[in-house]
Write a protein that holds these residues in place. Structure first.
Motif: not given
Length: 264
Positions: A98-99, A103-104, A132-135, A175-176
């Motif tokens: 969700e985070a 963000f995207l 950005e959140p942790a990927h 790009d989600t």
């Protein structure tokens, strides 16, 4: 006269949703590695949603039943209409984090963003964008493909940027489904072709950078190479790195191409 009862599938097709919209539904079953989804609003027993296996999750799973069960609720992003059956193709991983999804969706094409280079590879550069959140997979949400690094010629992306370096870049697309923001560094740099001073008839010297079956490329500026066609070489043998005096025969600024001939 009584109106005929509409076909539920036809009703569904008429209310088709657009790519990028987020839908909810219930897992109805599995078709190989795909997940069949009874979308909210579907006729009972007629699941119109499908999540391809590679679009299900960021996690590595052997089968979708490892992470989902029939009857489980699911939220996913629409990717396209399935031409095979008029259903809706979905991406579960687009909304899984969700985070990351928020963000995207908050990053727009053309935005200028800042971040820190996290790693440099022959195929491109990963960037940790500010905020950005942790990927779940990548070393950063931002990614710069090699052609978007610089207008200047270079042999290795490491010649342009280094891990830990702070950069600013323009967003090409967020790009989600890929979980990435495609970036361009050179979009914030002045296009040197706009100031290219060379014109037809000018004579310059430069090194041979590539030898191809139809000729050789000669660098005439730090950012520009031109082709000397084999017909122009007249059978002359040349090597990479060799300096040649060439004459500009054509300047195509729109396509960023130069046609050159040997200076006599």
């Amino acid at each position: 006269m009584t109106e005929p009862t509409p076909d539920p599938l036809e009703v569904l097709r008429e209310r088709l949703v657009a790519p990028g919209e987020v839908l909810t539904g219930t897992v109805a079953g599995f078709d190989g590695g795909d997940v069949l989804v009874l979308l909210d609003g579907d006729a009972p027993g007629l699941p119109s949603g499908r999540v391809p296996g590679h679009e299900l999750t960021w996690r590595r799973v052997q089968h979708p039943s490892d992470v989902l069960a029939v009857g489980q609720r699911l939220r996913a992003e629409v990717t396209m209409r399935d031409g095979r059956g008029g259903g809706t193709l979905l991406s579960g991983r687009a909304t899984e984090d969700e985070a990351l999804y928020r963000f995207l969706r908050g990053v727009g094409r053309g935005d200028v963003v800042a971040g820190t280079v996290s790693s440099v590879h022959p195929f491109g550069v990963f960037v940790r964008l500010d905020g950005e959140p942790a990927h779940p997979v990548y070393e950063g949400t931002g990614f710069v493909n090699v052609p978007e690094l610089s207008w200047s010629r270079f042999d290795d992306p490491a010649d342009v940027v280094a891990p830990g370096q702070r950069i600013a870049a323009r967003v090409l697309v967020a790009d989600t489904r890929r979980g990435q923001v495609a970036l361009s560094l050179k979009a914030l740099q002045e296009d040197p072709w706009d100031a290219l001073a060379l014109g037809v008839g000018d004579v310059v010297a430069g090194p041979v950078t590539r030898i191809v079956p139809f000729g050789v490329f000669v660098r005439v500026e730090a950012f520009a190479e031109g082709l000397v066609h084999s017909d122009e070489l007249g059978g002359r043998s040349v090597e990479e790195g060799q300096e040649l005096r060439v004459r500009v025969l054509e300047v195509d600024r729109a396509r960023r191409r130069l046609r050159l001939g040997l200076a006599r």
